[in-house]
Design a protein around this motif. Structure first.
Motif, short mmCIF file in Angstrom:
data_model
loop_
_atom_site.label_atom_id
_atom_site.label_comp_id
_atom_site.label_asym_id
_atom_site.label_seq_id
_atom_site.Cartn_x
_atom_site.Cartn_y
_atom_site.Cartn_z
N ASP A 182 2.59 -21.12 -35.42
CA ASP A 182 3.28 -20.06 -34.90
C ASP A 182 4.59 -19.96 -34.84
O ASP A 182 5.25 -18.82 -35.08
CB ASP A 182 3.16 -20.15 -33.25
N ASP A 226 2.83 -12.66 -33.51
CA ASP A 226 1.66 -12.47 -34.10
C ASP A 226 1.59 -11.94 -35.20
O ASP A 226 2.51 -11.08 -35.72
CB ASP A 226 0.66 -11.59 -33.19
N ARG A 437 -4.98 -20.86 -35.44
CA ARG A 437 -3.89 -19.92 -36.07
C ARG A 437 -3.40 -20.71 -37.11
O ARG A 437 -3.15 -19.83 -38.23
CB ARG A 437 -3.05 -19.45 -34.97
N ASN A 441 -3.58 -19.18 -41.04
CA ASN A 441 -2.64 -18.74 -41.45
C ASN A 441 -2.48 -19.41 -42.85
O ASN A 441 -2.22 -18.66 -44.00
CB ASN A 441 -1.10 -19.08 -40.80
#
Length: 487
Positions: A182, A226, A437, A441
């Motif tokens: 993130d 995001d 996430r 990614n």
């Protein structure tokens, strides 16, 4: 009209007509004697200095640094000499890989370069918003940056090069994990931490030295974007971070950071469980807790972007008494490379520009060079030593602290090659949704890679950091990791 508001040429002569060229009759041709026209066109052709090879896209602001804790036991640096002392500073935030016109909200480390205008000269702390880096030896830097730039034939970004290099450079795994998490897309420049990244040396007034690492903790809190929102903003407002910083300061919402340091006794470097000068590693805060130093506040926008942000030059080699280099191999290369880049990009006299000029007196024997715009030393002494009363060296208090060197001259790697433990520790610290996430990614970034060999080689690194890490990426890419070992 007052003379202060009258348009002039660059040599100060009044301009009578700035709307129409001098021509032979109403249809011309244009006369070469219209020197105002020629001067405007010639200067316009030269308005751009070369773009930075890295950190091209950036935003900057002025502010101050205020000491909140007495650390004179560790450093004699004058700007840190007493609680309450305030030092003016300038900061430049930037993306790393993109060009000057690239979007702010891409996945990329952010440059975090601070210039302190101290009473003993400028001190530049040139770091990133991450505590580590992709490589640990400056000899690999040109190759690494080539992979982040465009393919020489297609002029397109090249994921094959990116992941080929990373998969063959396992020391990159820690930084890759941070980048793909993130934290890889900060919400704003105000909502991210900053780090000196390298290890430096502090020396006190008694000549005693310690190793030190810098941490700027944002007082706004860490916020990230995001992925889908970041892509949307990149298309709709590619200057989103630049605009946010300017507007926040413009309305009086001054962003601030608390500076902390980690301090390591000199001898610990010989016994610590990994090499503390390896910039791909962090020091455990359990071993070396954060110690508060002071507050950095940004309270003034630049008056002119080119003059202050584009022409700002920073070098990790801009030290002041009490702060010195360490044997960090990446830092050692940057000590030369950054100032050399500025000599090429801005000119040999870049440090004389207002944004870069120290607020303390400057007395050197450097003369001449392109764009020398001050008195150039007049008729004073222009060599040293001299018997003419020219500036003289300051003596032992301004010299660096002596340090031992040993060993045979050779191309030598760092002793420690565990590139997986810290990346794995970071992965295990993440919540389940953060891990999800991160893996998503990475999968998205690796899908365009054409070679399964490159993908599997990189997956093996993830697997060695943590089997769940490698398995998650493999599953996302539809590849088998049968037989892989975490050893």
């Amino acid at each position: 009209m007052s003379s202060n508001n009258r348009l002039t040429t660059s040599w100060g002569a009044p301009v009578g007509d700035n709307q129409n060229s001098i021509t032979a009759g109403s249809r011309g041709p244009t006369l070469i004697q219209d020197v105002h026209l020629l001067e405007k066109l010639a200067h316009f052709n030269r308005e751009r200095v070369p773009e930075r090879v890295v950190h091209a896209k950036g935003a900057g602001a002025h502010g101050y640094f205020e000491v909140t804790n007495d650390l004179t036991a560790y450093t004699k640096a004058s700007f840190l000499s007493e609680v309450g002392k305030m030092t003016p500073m300038f900061i430049r935030f930037s993306t790393v890989a993109g060009e000057l016109g690239s979007a702010d909200t891409v996945r990329d480390p952010r440059g975090f370069a601070v210039k302190f205008y101290t009473d003993e000269g400028n001190y530049d702390l040139v770091g990133n918003n991450t505590p580590v880096f992709f490589i640990r030896d400056a000899i690999k830097f040109p190759d690494f940056i080539h992979t982040q730039k465009r393919h020489p034939q297609t002029h397109l970004k090249n994921p094959n090069a990116v992941w080929d290099f990373w998969s063959l450079s396992p020391e990159s795994l820690h930084q890759v994990t941070i980048l793909m998490s993130d934290r890889g897309i900060p919400a704003t420049l105000r909502h991210m931490h900053g780090f000196g990244s390298h290890t430096f040396k502090w020396v006190n007034a008694q000549g005693e030295a310690v190793w030190v690492k810098y941490h700027f903790k944002t007082n706004q809190g860490v916020k990230n974007l995001d992925v889908d929102l970041a892509a949307k903003i990149a298309g709709e407002n590619p200057d989103y971070h630049t605009e946010d910083l300017f507007n926040a300061i413009d309305k009086g919402d001054f962003p601030s950071w608390t500076l902390y340091v980690q301090i390591m006794p000199l001898d610990d470097a010989n016994t610590y469980r990994f090499d503390p000068f390896d910039v791909t590693k962090v020091w455990s805060q359990k071993d070396y807790p954060l110690i508060e130093v002071g507050q950095m506040v940004l309270n003034r926008n630049p008056d002119n972007y080119f003059a202050e942000v584009e022409q700002a030059t920073f070098s990790p080699g801009s030290f002041v008494p009490g702060i010195e280099a360490s044997p960090d191999k990446m830092l050692q290369g940057r000590l030369f490379a950054y100032s050399d880049a500025h000599r090429y990009r801005v000119g040999a006299n870049h440090n004389a520009l207002p944004i870069n000029r120290p607020h303390s007196p400057v007395n050197t024997y450097q003369r001449d060079g392109a764009m020398r715009f001050d008195g150039n030393g007049g008729g004073s002494a222009y060599y040293e030593p001299n018997s003419l009363g020219g500036p003289a060296q300051g003596g032992s208090q301004q010299k660096i602290a002596p340090f031992e060197v040993s060993g045979e001259a050779d191309s030598v790697a760092y002793d420690h090659d565990d590139h997986y433990r810290q990346a794995g520790d970071l992965f295990r610290l993440l919540r389940a949704d953060e891990k999800e996430r991160l893996i998503r990614n990475i999968v998205g970034a690796m899908k365009p890679v054409e070679s399964d060999e490159i993908k599997l080689r990189q997956i093996a690194h993830f697997y060695k950091a943590d089997p769940a890490y490698g398995q998650g990426v493999a599953d996302g890419l539809g590849l088998s990791v049968t037989g892989m070992s975490s050893k």
